[in-house]
Design a protein around this motif. Structure first.
Motif, PDB file in Angstrom:
ATOM      1  N   LEU A  10       0.830  -1.201   0.000  1.00  0.00           N
ATOM      2  CA  LEU A  10       0.000   0.000   0.000  1.00  0.00           C
ATOM      3  C   LEU A  10       0.862   1.248   0.000  1.00  0.00           C
ATOM      4  O   LEU A  10       0.571   2.226  -0.672  1.00  0.00           O
ATOM      5  CB  LEU A  10      -0.917   0.007   1.220  1.00  0.00           C
ATOM      6  CG  LEU A  10      -2.069  -0.996   1.184  1.00  0.00           C
ATOM      7  CD1 LEU A  10      -2.801  -0.969   2.515  1.00  0.00           C
ATOM      8  CD2 LEU A  10      -3.034  -0.686   0.065  1.00  0.00           C
ATOM      9  N   ASN A 158     -12.380  -5.012   0.132  1.00  0.00           N
ATOM     10  CA  ASN A 158     -12.080  -4.685   1.522  1.00  0.00           C
ATOM     11  C   ASN A 158     -11.242  -5.801   2.122  1.00  0.00           C
ATOM     12  O   ASN A 158     -10.905  -6.778   1.447  1.00  0.00           O
ATOM     13  CB  ASN A 158     -13.362  -4.442   2.324  1.00  0.00           C
ATOM     14  CG  ASN A 158     -14.303  -5.632   2.322  1.00  0.00           C
ATOM     15  OD1 ASN A 158     -14.059  -6.643   1.684  1.00  0.00           O
ATOM     16  ND2 ASN A 158     -15.401  -5.505   3.038  1.00  0.00           N
ATOM     17  N   ASP A 211      -2.470   0.660   8.286  1.00  0.00           N
ATOM     18  CA  ASP A 211      -3.758   1.167   7.826  1.00  0.00           C
ATOM     19  C   ASP A 211      -4.834   0.173   8.218  1.00  0.00           C
ATOM     20  O   ASP A 211      -5.285  -0.637   7.421  1.00  0.00           O
ATOM     21  CB  ASP A 211      -3.709   1.322   6.310  1.00  0.00           C
ATOM     22  CG  ASP A 211      -4.755   2.288   5.807  1.00  0.00           C
ATOM     23  OD1 ASP A 211      -5.341   3.010   6.610  1.00  0.00           O
ATOM     24  OD2 ASP A 211      -4.981   2.314   4.589  1.00  0.00           O
ATOM     25  N   SER A 212      -5.287   0.208   9.466  1.00  0.00           N
ATOM     26  CA  SER A 212      -6.150  -0.855   9.976  1.00  0.00           C
ATOM     27  C   SER A 212      -7.391  -0.298  10.651  1.00  0.00           C
ATOM     28  O   SER A 212      -7.315   0.688  11.391  1.00  0.00           O
ATOM     29  CB  SER A 212      -5.376  -1.711  10.983  1.00  0.00           C
ATOM     30  OG  SER A 212      -6.237  -2.593  11.668  1.00  0.00           O
ATOM     31  N   TRP A 312     -12.571  -1.830   6.648  1.00  0.00           N
ATOM     32  CA  TRP A 312     -11.628  -1.205   5.705  1.00  0.00           C
ATOM     33  C   TRP A 312     -12.129  -1.507   4.305  1.00  0.00           C
ATOM     34  O   TRP A 312     -12.290  -2.671   3.929  1.00  0.00           O
ATOM     35  CB  TRP A 312     -10.225  -1.774   5.906  1.00  0.00           C
ATOM     36  CG  TRP A 312      -9.131  -1.057   5.152  1.00  0.00           C
ATOM     37  CD1 TRP A 312      -8.242  -0.162   5.666  1.00  0.00           C
ATOM     38  CD2 TRP A 312      -8.812  -1.170   3.754  1.00  0.00           C
ATOM     39  NE1 TRP A 312      -7.382   0.295   4.681  1.00  0.00           N
ATOM     40  CE2 TRP A 312      -7.717  -0.305   3.496  1.00  0.00           C
ATOM     41  CE3 TRP A 312      -9.343  -1.897   2.698  1.00  0.00           C
ATOM     42  CZ2 TRP A 312      -7.151  -0.178   2.223  1.00  0.00           C
ATOM     43  CZ3 TRP A 312      -8.789  -1.764   1.423  1.00  0.00           C
ATOM     44  CH2 TRP A 312      -7.699  -0.904   1.207  1.00  0.00           C
ATOM     45  N   ASP A 314     -12.223  -0.130  -0.096  1.00  0.00           N
ATOM     46  CA  ASP A 314     -11.668   0.712  -1.141  1.00  0.00           C
ATOM     47  C   ASP A 314     -12.304   0.314  -2.466  1.00  0.00           C
ATOM     48  O   ASP A 314     -12.955  -0.732  -2.567  1.00  0.00           O
ATOM     49  CB  ASP A 314     -10.148   0.591  -1.211  1.00  0.00           C
ATOM     50  CG  ASP A 314      -9.503   1.816  -1.859  1.00  0.00           C
ATOM     51  OD1 ASP A 314     -10.237   2.738  -2.256  1.00  0.00           O
ATOM     52  OD2 ASP A 314      -8.258   1.851  -1.965  1.00  0.00           O
ATOM     53  N   THR A 382     -16.602   3.322   7.791  1.00  0.00           N
ATOM     54  CA  THR A 382     -15.228   3.226   7.324  1.00  0.00           C
ATOM     55  C   THR A 382     -14.635   4.619   7.169  1.00  0.00           C
ATOM     56  O   THR A 382     -15.301   5.625   7.350  1.00  0.00           O
ATOM     57  CB  THR A 382     -15.154   2.454   5.990  1.00  0.00           C
ATOM     58  OG1 THR A 382     -13.787   2.151   5.686  1.00  0.00           O
ATOM     59  CG2 THR A 382     -15.743   3.267   4.846  1.00  0.00           C
ATOM     60  N   THR A 384     -11.475   6.815   4.642  1.00  0.00           N
ATOM     61  CA  THR A 384     -10.617   6.722   3.468  1.00  0.00           C
ATOM     62  C   THR A 384      -9.291   6.090   3.876  1.00  0.00           C
ATOM     63  O   THR A 384      -8.706   6.482   4.894  1.00  0.00           O
ATOM     64  CB  THR A 384     -10.333   8.124   2.892  1.00  0.00           C
ATOM     65  OG1 THR A 384     -11.573   8.777   2.635  1.00  0.00           O
ATOM     66  CG2 THR A 384      -9.522   8.022   1.609  1.00  0.00           C
ATOM     67  N   PRO A 385      -8.792   5.087   3.134  1.00  0.00           N
ATOM     68  CA  PRO A 385      -7.475   4.538   3.457  1.00  0.00           C
ATOM     69  C   PRO A 385      -6.437   5.659   3.542  1.00  0.00           C
ATOM     70  O   PRO A 385      -6.460   6.603   2.753  1.00  0.00           O
ATOM     71  CB  PRO A 385      -7.195   3.593   2.274  1.00  0.00           C
ATOM     72  CG  PRO A 385      -8.554   3.194   1.797  1.00  0.00           C
ATOM     73  CD  PRO A 385      -9.414   4.419   1.975  1.00  0.00           C
ATOM     74  N   THR A 386      -5.533   5.551   4.495  1.00  0.00           N
ATOM     75  CA  THR A 386      -4.602   6.659   4.748  1.00  0.00           C
ATOM     76  C   THR A 386      -3.783   7.037   3.523  1.00  0.00           C
ATOM     77  O   THR A 386      -3.505   8.210   3.296  1.00  0.00           O
ATOM     78  CB  THR A 386      -3.638   6.291   5.893  1.00  0.00           C
ATOM     79  OG1 THR A 386      -2.989   5.065   5.584  1.00  0.00           O
ATOM     80  CG2 THR A 386      -4.374   6.152   7.203  1.00  0.00           C
TER      81      THR A 386
END
Length: 441
Positions: A10, A158, A211-212, A312, A314, A382, A384-386
């Protein structure tokens, strides 16, 4: 998108996300230079995608189906290896060209640069229902700072926790359930660790500590929602506690050593070797899971008592060139590829997870033991992923990797460092870097 996306991957992916930072802004309505009308009177739109070779038959089938239902539009599709994909897009857009349509994944501040077209006018004209997709992740990933949409979701993915049923059965340990706690997780991981046979309870610290949703459930995070602040977040008591928990797992001896993990390759990494009892699995890698030589199950992330669990999620999406001279035709293709009809088609092979929850229900995916866990996680709150909260991540990714190394995965012979000290120092240094980076924007 590659089949498995662990924490390190990631972070590497974030480099790719930043390659477009030098793109020049384009004005809506100007010529793309890549789309044309052929002699047969059809409008040709150019479509680029970076996906795997074994995904191309599905793409070819979908393009053919679109052309049959839209006889006045021709799709010129090009597959470009992912390793050089964004660099080629960057070059094309900087020259005022590029495809009419492409597959991509971006931080939302990328939309401010102007080369990705807003699609609000098309959504409104066709009364296209954006609530049909998994939410809130669709809005989090595809709305810009102006609250306009800049893409349609191709898929949904996810993370869930996977577990090796064979290892559980051999140890006569009950399978984890959706109400298990973090203490349960630690206890089970330790019970399923046997260093003599090089079998470990988990690889979660090696593959997914940054990223959890568990970090989010603790009230911690790595960076602010807009991607430009770490001070007071990265060094918060909650995030410090998260890294302390990681140290406990490593000190238990139940986490797969990184030196061993590096030798385990393949679509499913260490988990696919059969030597890891509990791991993290991605919907993007679902098809490869079916080839595992052992029985496996899926379960939600462990709960933290008294705190609502996060999931999580996306998406990978379709984007339109702001300089395309065939926007209406491009929109027709985007809309077609994100429709319930195509989502149903994708279900047959599960090349990617359909982005529409109702399809999961109608096609009875929710009755599958593993898929239902992905679905349930996708319905949870959820963030946004970092790594895609802003283009800032590329400036600090090495520092983040350094934190994980220093506190959790030190080089052989080097002791773990105190999370409070490491995170406090890193937050000061990273914030300075972010402030300088933002000042240059």
């Amino acid at each position: 998108m590659k089949k498995r996306m662990g924490f390190a991957l990631l972070l590497i992916l974030a480099l790719v996300l930043g390659t477009l930072s030098g793109c020049s802004n384009g004005k809506s309505g100007s010529n793309s230079g890549n789309s044309s009308n052929d002699s047969g009177g059809k409008t040709e739109i150019v479509f680029w995608q970076p996906d795997l070779a074994n995904w191309q038959p599905l793409y070819n089938k979908l393009v053919k189906k679109f052309e049959e239902s839209h006889p006045n539009i021709k799709v010129k599709m090009t597959n470009i290896p992912e390793e050089g994909y964004f660099e080629k897009l960057n070059t094309a857009f900087a020259a005022g060209k590029g495809p009419d349509l492409w597959v991509g994944w971006y931080a939302t501040d990328e939309f401010d640069r102007g080369y990705i077209a807003s699609i609000d006018e098309f959504i409104e004209a066709d009364n296209w229902d954006m609530s049909q997709y998994f939410q809130p992740i669709t809005d989090l990933r595809l709305k810009g700072s102006d609250d306009k949409y800049y893409g349609l979701p191709r898929d949904f993915s996810n993370y869930v926790m996977l577990y090796n049923k064979d290892l559980f059965d051999k140890a006569q340990i009950p399978y984890p359930t959706d109400n298990w706690t973090f203490d349960d997780f630690r206890r089970i991981a330790k019970q399923l660790t046997d260093t003599d046979s090089k079998t470990y309870g988990t690889d979660i610290v090696t593959d997914g500590w940054g990223d959890s949703p568990l970090l989010w459930s603790l009230g911690g995070d790595m960076i602010s929602d807009d991607g430009w602040t770490v001070k007071g977040i990265l060094d918060s008591p909650q995030t410090v506690k998260w890294f302390e928990l990681g140290q406990q797992i490593v000190n238990d001896g139940s986490n797969l050593p990184s030196s061993i993990a590096e030798t385990m390759t393949g679509d499913n990494g260490p988990f696919g070797s059969g030597k890891v009892a509990i791991s993290i699995g991605s919907m993007w890698g679902y098809n490869s899971l079916k080839d595992l030589p052992f029985k496996f199950g899926a379960v939600s992330y462990p709960q933290i008592p008294g705190v609502e669990n996060y999931g999580w999620s996306d998406i990978v999406s379709w984007f339109m060139n702001s300089k395309s001279k065939h926007k209406q035709e491009t929109w027709q293709f985007m809309k077609f590829m994100s429709s319930t009809e195509i989502a149903q088609e994708v279900v047959e092979e599960m090349t990617w997870g359909p982005p529409i929850p109702s399809i999961w229900e109608d096609q009875k995916l929710v009755e599958d033991e593993v898929l239902k866990v992905f679905y349930e996680q996708g319905k949870r709150p959820t963030k946004t992923p970092t790594y895609v909260r802003s283009n800032s991540w590329q400036a600090i990714e090495n520092s983040i990797l350094g934190i994980v190394t220093d506190t959790l995965l030190p080089l052989k012979g080097t002791p773990m460092k105190n999370p409070q000290e490491v995170l406090s120092k890193a937050a000061d240094e990273i914030q300075k870097t972010l402030d300088e980076t933002k000042g240059r924007k």
